[in-house]
Design a protein around this motif. Structure first.
Motif, PDB file in Angstrom:
ATOM      1  N   HIS D  87      29.362  66.140 -18.055  1.00 52.69           N
ATOM      2  CA  HIS D  87      29.149  66.028 -19.433  1.00 52.69           C
ATOM      3  C   HIS D  87      30.602  66.194 -20.373  1.00 52.69           C
ATOM      4  O   HIS D  87      30.507  65.438 -21.348  1.00 52.69           O
ATOM      5  CB  HIS D  87      28.228  67.028 -19.957  1.00 52.69           C
ATOM      6  N   LEU D 158      29.944  61.877  -7.759  1.00 52.75           N
ATOM      7  CA  LEU D 158      28.966  62.572  -8.580  1.00 52.75           C
ATOM      8  C   LEU D 158      28.898  62.456  -9.878  1.00 52.75           C
ATOM      9  O   LEU D 158      29.789  62.515 -10.680  1.00 52.75           O
ATOM     10  CB  LEU D 158      29.352  64.186  -8.136  1.00 52.75           C
ATOM     11  N   GLU D 161      24.308  61.982 -15.392  1.00 54.15           N
ATOM     12  CA  GLU D 161      23.874  61.309 -16.703  1.00 54.15           C
ATOM     13  C   GLU D 161      25.171  60.135 -17.113  1.00 54.15           C
ATOM     14  O   GLU D 161      25.571  60.337 -18.287  1.00 54.15           O
ATOM     15  CB  GLU D 161      23.441  62.053 -17.817  1.00 54.15           C
ATOM     16  N   ALA D 164      24.862  57.788 -20.133  1.00 55.41           N
ATOM     17  CA  ALA D 164      24.555  58.418 -21.660  1.00 55.41           C
ATOM     18  C   ALA D 164      25.973  57.864 -22.511  1.00 55.41           C
ATOM     19  O   ALA D 164      26.883  57.649 -22.070  1.00 55.41           O
ATOM     20  CB  ALA D 164      24.745  59.841 -21.627  1.00 55.41           C
ATOM     21  N   ALA D 165      25.529  57.170 -23.798  1.00 55.80           N
ATOM     22  CA  ALA D 165      26.312  56.794 -24.782  1.00 55.80           C
ATOM     23  C   ALA D 165      26.931  55.456 -24.526  1.00 55.80           C
ATOM     24  O   ALA D 165      27.676  54.796 -25.282  1.00 55.80           O
ATOM     25  CB  ALA D 165      27.585  57.787 -24.919  1.00 55.80           C
ATOM     26  N   LEU D 166      26.633  54.901 -23.224  1.00 60.24           N
ATOM     27  CA  LEU D 166      27.152  53.507 -22.812  1.00 60.24           C
ATOM     28  C   LEU D 166      25.913  52.237 -23.475  1.00 60.24           C
ATOM     29  O   LEU D 166      24.795  52.555 -23.547  1.00 60.24           O
ATOM     30  CB  LEU D 166      26.943  53.249 -21.497  1.00 60.24           C
ATOM     31  N   HIS D 193      18.231  60.457 -16.202  1.00 56.57           N
ATOM     32  CA  HIS D 193      16.659  60.340 -16.845  1.00 56.57           C
ATOM     33  C   HIS D 193      16.289  59.233 -17.073  1.00 56.57           C
ATOM     34  O   HIS D 193      15.038  58.797 -17.364  1.00 56.57           O
ATOM     35  CB  HIS D 193      16.650  61.300 -18.109  1.00 56.57           C
TER      36      HIS D 193
END
Ligand code: HEM
Ligand SMILES: Nc1ncnc2c1ncn2[C@@H]1O[C@H](COP(=O)(O)OP(=O)(O)OP(=O)(O)O)[C@@H](O)[C@H]1O
Ligand SMILES: Nc1ncnc2c1ncn2[C@@H]1O[C@H](COP(=O)(O)OP(=O)(O)OP(=O)(O)O)[C@@H](O)[C@H]1O
Ligand SMILES: [Mg+2]
Ligand SMILES: [Mg+2]
Lengths: 59, 258, 222, 208, 222, 208
Positions: D87, D158, D161, D164-166, D193
């Protein structure tokens, strides 16, 4: 026993030592009781160490 | 009962439950004998009756260093062997060691007033003991400030080992800096240079205080083990009503793993 | 080598751009020195005598001031994770970071010493001696302080607690640093003896610091 | 991708148990993935997806069980063969985009493996090359992090998420990059998710 | 009022948890004092003379150690955005944060002064004087330092100059604080004069600090 | 929701121009949303979605144009009537979940408006109430941020990719919360790359 002019210094040393030791013993005794009481309360509320492996469990 | 068995906290609790009364008894006997002997000890021709402070001061001074030594060994146990009791031992020892250090400082300055004419002197040994005291307090603060015991244990272990450097400084500071404080007269190369009439009560007191430490330490370790049990049960309790999972699935069983 | 070089270059670059650290360090150093005459009074001889002690204290405190975010900054933005995972041994990476910190925050102190020596009325030899001891001794301060900086990651905390943990460890450095400078200025002891102890302390800290820091970082991540 | 494995590498975990902050997150977890395969780790919030990735990355110590790569690069540990994209994006706001990326390329790869501008172009932020990272939008930061995966080749990715944000185009771009990595014999473990846009095997943790 | 009270309570709570509490502040102070004899030498008379300066330096250092993240911490986790948007005037919020910081980091120092006075062999009057000057002066350090803390949010990059401007501002506080203490201990000047200047500096900083900080925060967000 | 507007409130922007780091992000932007309406701001990475939200929140100064609320609460500015939910979640790791939330409730609302446990239950993290926020997973953190919106009623919700890190159940839960807010006469402006699960009007910024 005559301790000369510095009686108070000697007495204070011995008393301080005694006091600190008594405080230590008292703290340890109270701590023991608290932990035991908590453990009992938890076990009474149905949580036992057998109901699942606890993480930091000290088996 | 082998050493391996002792490594197991449950066994440790059982064994020490039986051992503790005996330890306490030995401690009481030794300290009583030590007090009796020190009451009988003659006055020093130079220091007069104040030499009696020695019987408290020196054992505490020795123990203040000895306890840090024990904690250092325990820290090795934590970092290298990850022994389950090692960090319990280290954590339990710290407050006791701090108390002894405090007593060494206090009795030392009470002795210093008649001997040197001042309670406190910025002398190398005195100051290094003060630093030892500060490090004990810092270590205790560190233990308190990280609530996950395993993480706290490792951080504390690193610090304990690094802080062990202070021990030789304390021990040899008198020789290095040539200060006010007495050079070693008992624990030194070439045997003790202290009269028997002082040496014997001193040694009895020292052994008595050592047993006092062992007794208190064992008791404190028991408390610590209980504290961790309480913590893990509380965690379990939190989980029990945490998981929105179906009943009985408290361990987070894995579903559909590859 | 490329890896460590890259790490050192990055850390220095950030320190220079963001500024905060190194500059605040020098400034603090200056404050300590400027303050002393007010504390001691206008007794110039005394001031000169205290000079090395003041400079050393300033150096010690200002390295403390800047060190506490050595690892926490990398921890907070996730860089530390990657550094721990990398193929470079963590001990070396820690040493490289400490070196970068010293170059950006310790070396400026050494360089500023001559200016401050003037303020404290030290003559050229004395200033030179102090600068030399600082040059030999400040790396030890950095490498010892690094241990505290690494512990800060485990504790999610920095600030005062760290200072408390680390300061006692750096006392020997302070003692021998001041002793060596005093020896050079007023004698009677030779400069060499305490100075070589100081160097020895630095060398020891080069070994202990990175190992202790790496151990505590490895165990401290979560 | 010159990963040149001797055998076809395989990542596996056996009986993995994870404890965080004194609480057990999961236990008895088993998984495996072979070269060219992507494992999608799914589960509800707090199930332990991130924890699993961090265990594989060696950033957490397992409370039990083993995680290893079979047939990977000789004596390297799992973390040393892996890229971790979490993150937190490991970017320094004070450095420019190029400086950020080339630092990681040098540090992780011991020398730039793939030219920085190429990597930036591949993730679609070539125009921002000299901008300070502080000026990037959330999606641009994420793209810059992704560029790290391209700059230094590593067997195992690895990803926590990763999408996310793309934006939509970015997700497609990234799916393409992952497909390429897998085709080159790479391995992917991604916590997610939503859909990743590639074929995955699902590893579901936590009951629901 | 609820809003400001909540902010103060939160900040103190975090400071106590992260910094390890008021006790750590005292411990830190103790450590700094213990350092002195190593640098200066075990001359008790000299130590007594340096006492106030040492205590004041400790206070400055411990407020610097914790102040620089007063706003950056809130900025990095996004709290600052919400604080700026809220219905509470930003000036008041800044003042509340500074007050919380002083309560958590400044006040313990004042309280610990008597203990340290003992170690430095200060008599009761002297200890009282130092404690009083610290009580009057440390808020000024906090409120001036706050401006720098707010500027730190603005300058992601560059802007060194601004940070450099703030520390010098706190030097007058330090100087008058030490001067007042010295006056009380050895004379010959009256205690009142420097002390009232110190109080004036504090009052001025109470006004300027929050306004300057709020202005720079409002302009500094992006 | 006792927002008790006199008129039906309306948020609007006219000819808004945004400049960041010396570069123009967008210009001449106009938008409006009335009570009960949600505006979905879309666009590619770097288009200026976050910038627009921060302009409305008063966290950036517009280089031109006006943004205002008509018929809102009297003399309050737009930011004072808004909740802002950004990428950074304004949580303090050292405080517990309850302490974090009740701080924001007290600070923003001037007194707790809705009981903390209720808010936490509504976002599905009631069980974690006494955990330190440092122990939360990414999704749990996001849920805790969402709880802030419930604890203190505000007319306007400014949401920046609010569903990131939420699991499927979490997204549905959040869609429900947004629907409730709209039904109570609230306004929503949300930047998003995916579907929000509610009816929205789209505001697309940036060319493609
Ligand atoms: C606060 C003040 C003092 C402190 C912190 C202190 C500390 C210590 C320590 C750490 C030791 C153990 C040293 C070792 O084993 O090598 C020690 C031993 C001793 N101290 Fe003190 N001391 C203080 C004051 C005094 C005073 C005032 C006297 C007497 C004039 C004194 C007499 C002794 C003696 C006789 C020993 C035993 C030395 C030996 O046989 O090794 N101490 N002290
Ligand atoms: N702090 C900043 N300083 C200067 N420029 C910035 C800053 N933040 C963003 N920008 C620039 O402003 C433009 C818009 O950024 P913004 O964050 O609003 O994009 P966005 O639409 O939210 O993108 P994303 O989908 O990636 O979140 C980008 O081109 C970016 O480079
Ligand atoms: N630093 C930490 N210390 C202690 N416990 C933690 C920590 N981080 C996470 N946890 C706990 O571990 C569990 C798993 O967290 P993790 O971050 O792995 O979840 P996740 O599956 O990634 O969730 P999400 O979908 O929200 O990202 C959670 O219940 C969380 O409370
Ligand atoms: Mg996660
Ligand atoms: Mg955005």
């Amino acid at each position: 026993m005559d301790l000369g002019p510095y009686t108070s210094f000697i007495a204070t040393s011995y008393f301080a030592a005694a006091l600190v030791v008594v405080l230590l013993i008292g703290w340890i005794a109270i701590d023991y009781r608290t932990q035991k009481a908590r453990l009992r309360a938890l076990e009474e509320s149905g949580i036992s160490r057998r109901s699942g492996r606890a993480a930091t469990d000290m088996q | 009962m082998s050493l391996i068995d002792l490594a197991n906290p449950t066994r440790f609790l059982a064994l020490t439950a039986r051992l503790l009364p005996w330890l306490a008894l030995v401690t009481v006997v030794l300290l009583a004998a030590g007090l009796y002997l020190s009451a009988l000890a003659p006055d020093d021709y130079q220091q007069g009756a104040t030499v009696k402070i020695m019987f408290i001061h020196v054992p505490n001074a020795w123990l203040s260093m000895f306890v840090w030594g024990i904690m250092s060994i325990a820290s090795l146990g934590t970092l290298v062997w990850r022994h389950p009791l090692a960090d319990v031992a280290a954590k339990a020892a710290a407050p006791i060691g701090a108390s002894f250090t405090f007593l060494a400082l206090l009795t030392g300055s009470l002795w210093g007033r008649p001997m040197w004419g001042t309670y406190w002197e910025w002398d190398a040994r005195l100051t290094s003991v003060l630093i030892l005291f500060l490090m004990y307090l810092g270590l205790m603060a560190l233990w308190r400030s990280v609530e996950d015991p395993t993480r706290a244990a490792r951080a504390a272990a690193v610090l304990t080992l690094v802080g062990a450097i202070n021990l030789p400084i304390i021990k040899f500071s008198v020789d290095w800096w040539n200060t006010l404080h007495q050079p070693a007269s008992v624990m030194r190369m070439g045997g003790p240079a202290l009269d028997k009439s002082f040496l014997i009560p001193l040694l009895v007191m020292a052994i008595g205080f050592s047993f006092l430490f062992i007794t208190l330490h064992v008791a404190a370790m028991r408390n610590e083990i209980l504290r961790r049990r309480v913590r893990s049960l509380q965690m379990l309790q939190a989980r029990a009503y945490t998981t929105s999972a179906p009943a009985g699935d408290a361990t987070g069983r894995v579903v559909g793993a590859a | 080598m490329t890896a460590l070089g890259a790490l050192i270059r990055r850390d220095i670059r950030i320190a220079l751009r963001i500024g905060g650290g190194a500059l605040i360090g020098v400034l603090f150093f200056l404050t300590v020195v400027v303050l002393m005459p007010f504390a001691v009074g206008p007794d110039l001889a005394l001031l000169t005598r205290l000079g090395p002690a003041i400079l050393w204290l300033g150096a010690l405190l200002s390295s403390l001031l800047t060190l506490d975010r050595l690892f926490t900054a990398d921890h907070e933005d996730g860089s530390l994770d990657l550094i721990v995972m990398s193929r470079t041994p963590l001990e070396l990476a820690c040493a490289a970071k400490a070196l970068a910190h010293w170059l950006a925050a310790g070396l400026p102190l050494v360089i500023a010493t001559p200016v401050l020596g003037l303020l404290l009325n030290l003559d050229a030899t004395a200033t030179g001696a102090v600068a030399l001891t600082l040059l030999a001794g400040t790396p030890a301060l950095t490498f010892i302080g690094m241990i505290g900086a690494a512990l800060a990651v485990t504790m999610h905390r920095g600030g005062l607690l760290l200072a408390v943990l680390v300061l006692p460890l750096s006392i020997p450095v302070l003692i021998f640093g001041v002793a060596a400078s005093q020896a050079a200025i007023v004698g009677p002891l030779p400069f060499g003896a305490p100075f070589s102890i100081l160097c020895a302390l630095s060398l020891v800290s080069f070994v202990i610091g990175p190992f202790a820091a790496a151990t505590s970082l490895r165990n401290g991540l979560d | 991708m010159q990963l040149s494995p001797t055998l076809s590498p395989k990542l596996f975990g056996r009986d993995v148990r994870c404890v965080r902050g004194g609480r057990e997150v999961f236990a008895g977890l088993a998984f495996e993935a072979v070269a060219g395969e992507a494992l999608a780790v799914t589960g509800h919030n707090g199930a332990g997806k991130t924890s699993l990735l961090r265990l594989i990355a060696g950033l957490l110590l397992p409370a039990g069980g083993t995680i290893a790569i079979e047939g990977g690069e000789g004596e390297l540990t799992v973390p040393e063969q892996a890229h971790y994209l979490g993150h937190r994006d490991a970017l320094k706001p004070a450095l420019s985009v190029a400086e950020n990326l080339s630092f990681w390329a040098d540090f992780l790869g011991g020398g730039v493996i793939r030219p920085i501008p190429d990597c930036l172009a591949a993730v679609g932020i070539a125009h921002a090359i000299d901008l300070p990272a502080a000026y990037l939008s959330a999606g641009q930061r994420r793209r810059l992090s992704l560029a790290r995966l391209l700059a230094v080749p590593r067997l195992l990715w690895l990803l926590d998420e990763p999408t996310a944000a793309l934006d939509v185009a970015g997700q497609a771009m990234f799916a393409g990059l992952m497909r390429e990595h897998l085709a080159g014999g790479g391995l992917i473990v991604a916590a997610t998710h939503g859909p990743l846009g590639i074929d995955t095997r699902e590893l579901r943790i936590g009951a629901i």
